[in-house]
Design a protein around this motif. Structure first.
Motif, PDB file in Angstrom:
ATOM      1  N   LEU A   1       3.875   8.048   3.576  1.00 18.97           N
ATOM      2  CA  LEU A   1       3.521   7.108   3.065  1.00 18.97           C
ATOM      3  C   LEU A   1       3.898   7.691   1.720  1.00 18.97           C
ATOM      4  O   LEU A   1       3.157   8.588   1.303  1.00 18.97           O
ATOM      5  CB  LEU A   1       1.929   6.545   3.878  1.00 18.97           C
ATOM      6  N   ILE A   2       4.042   7.083   0.467  1.00 21.61           N
ATOM      7  CA  ILE A   2       3.731   6.899  -0.862  1.00 21.61           C
ATOM      8  C   ILE A   2       2.986   6.157  -1.950  1.00 21.61           C
ATOM      9  O   ILE A   2       2.304   6.458  -3.038  1.00 21.61           O
ATOM     10  CB  ILE A   2       4.877   7.560  -1.023  1.00 21.61           C
ATOM     11  N   ASP A   3       3.389   4.948  -1.109  1.00 22.65           N
ATOM     12  CA  ASP A   3       2.678   4.061  -2.021  1.00 22.65           C
ATOM     13  C   ASP A   3       2.135   2.525  -0.717  1.00 22.65           C
ATOM     14  O   ASP A   3       2.739   2.621   1.094  1.00 22.65           O
ATOM     15  CB  ASP A   3       3.274   3.300  -2.840  1.00 22.65           C
ATOM     16  N   ILE A   4       1.075   2.148  -1.529  1.00 21.28           N
ATOM     17  CA  ILE A   4       0.460   0.700  -0.292  1.00 21.28           C
ATOM     18  C   ILE A   4       0.603  -0.892  -1.233  1.00 21.28           C
ATOM     19  O   ILE A   4      -0.297  -0.487  -2.285  1.00 21.28           O
ATOM     20  CB  ILE A   4      -0.051   0.784   0.328  1.00 21.28           C
ATOM     21  N   THR A   5       1.338  -1.735  -1.180  1.00 24.00           N
ATOM     22  CA  THR A   5       0.584  -2.290  -2.144  1.00 24.00           C
ATOM     23  C   THR A   5       1.103  -4.007  -1.311  1.00 24.00           C
ATOM     24  O   THR A   5       1.194  -3.758   0.004  1.00 24.00           O
ATOM     25  CB  THR A   5       2.274  -2.776  -3.247  1.00 24.00           C
ATOM     26  N   ASP A   6       0.102  -5.037  -1.828  1.00 18.25           N
ATOM     27  CA  ASP A   6       0.035  -6.513  -1.205  1.00 18.25           C
ATOM     28  C   ASP A   6       0.727  -7.368  -1.965  1.00 18.25           C
ATOM     29  O   ASP A   6       0.297  -7.104  -3.411  1.00 18.25           O
ATOM     30  CB  ASP A   6      -1.074  -6.388  -1.403  1.00 18.25           C
ATOM     31  N   ARG A   7       0.610  -8.505  -1.609  1.00 16.19           N
ATOM     32  CA  ARG A   7       1.108  -9.805  -1.963  1.00 16.19           C
ATOM     33  C   ARG A   7       0.661 -11.011  -1.419  1.00 16.19           C
ATOM     34  O   ARG A   7       0.555 -10.497   0.394  1.00 16.19           O
ATOM     35  CB  ARG A   7       2.705  -9.746  -2.412  1.00 16.19           C
TER      36      ARG A   7
END
Length: 220
Positions: free
Chosen positions: A69-75
């Motif tokens: 895991l390198i990043d977590i984004t949301d929308r």
């Protein structure tokens, strides 16, 4: 500690594609199991609950070539986005039908001010409800994945800031109700009155849900 793809897959109970159709069907189902779409270097996860069937977030977990895991984004999910924009577009159309395109700025400044405040409340409700749900779900995800983050002091629903906000929004909601009963309905503006009731009801119900949800978490 490295979070691997296998760790993230534990968040998904049912594999589904992230498309409008599946999210639309989710609105009418009572299946609150977590769902997700799995790709080679990207995993999307979302989950509804009884409190929120429409404005729930989709979390995207981005992975590197080693499946770490390198990043977590949301929308917001596509149905929630469609629902929110649909309400705003409908309100704009309804207001335009009642002569808002011929308003004179000097003579009708009060009407313009009330309209701006009205739309501000709509935006505020959507923003607050979505971000409240996102924070709650993200906290649960961090606990499941055992991700250590800097402990953030949770914002209480009866904090000074939220009390001040309610001291403005609640009286304004009652003001809109009064305007609807004593001005809009007597003059035959039934659609505007109905939209006022819908927006006020949506805000009050959403606010009460957040208060009750916080209370239920404390009791648990």
């Amino acid at each position: 500690m490295e979070i691997t793809k296998e760790d993230i897959l534990k968040l998904i109970e049912i594999e589904k594609k992230d498309n409008f159709q599946n999210h639309f069907l989710n609105v009418f189902l009572t299946d609150y199991r977590s769902k997700g779409e799995i790709k080679q270097n990207e995993i999307k996860v979302w989950c509804q609950n009884s409190w929120n069937r429409i404005n729930y977030p989709i979390f995207t977990f981005k992975l590197n070539s080693k499946n770490h895991l390198i990043d977590i984004t949301d929308r917001i999910n596509p149905v929630g986005k469609f629902f929110n924009f649909g309400i705003l577009f409908s309100l704009i159309c309804i207001f335009s039908l009642f002569g808002y395109n011929t308003i004179n700025l000097a003579d009708d400044w009060l009407v313009i001010l009330l309209t701006l405040i009205f739309f501000s409340i709509v935006f505020f409700v959507f923003y607050k409800y979505y971000h409240f749900e996102k924070k709650q779900q993200l906290k649960e995800i961090f606990e499941i994945l055992d991700i250590e983050v800097e402990e953030e002091k949770p914002e209480k629903e009866w904090s000074l800031k939220n009390i001040l906000i309610r001291l403005f929004t609640y009286p304004f909601c009652f003001f809109l109700i009064a305007i609807s009963f004593f001005l809009l309905i007597p003059e035959g503006n039934y659609i505007l009155a109905l939209m006022s009731f819908i927006i006020v009801g949506f805000y009050l119900v959403a606010d009460f849900k957040m208060i009750l949800k916080e209370k239920s978490k404390k009791n648990f």
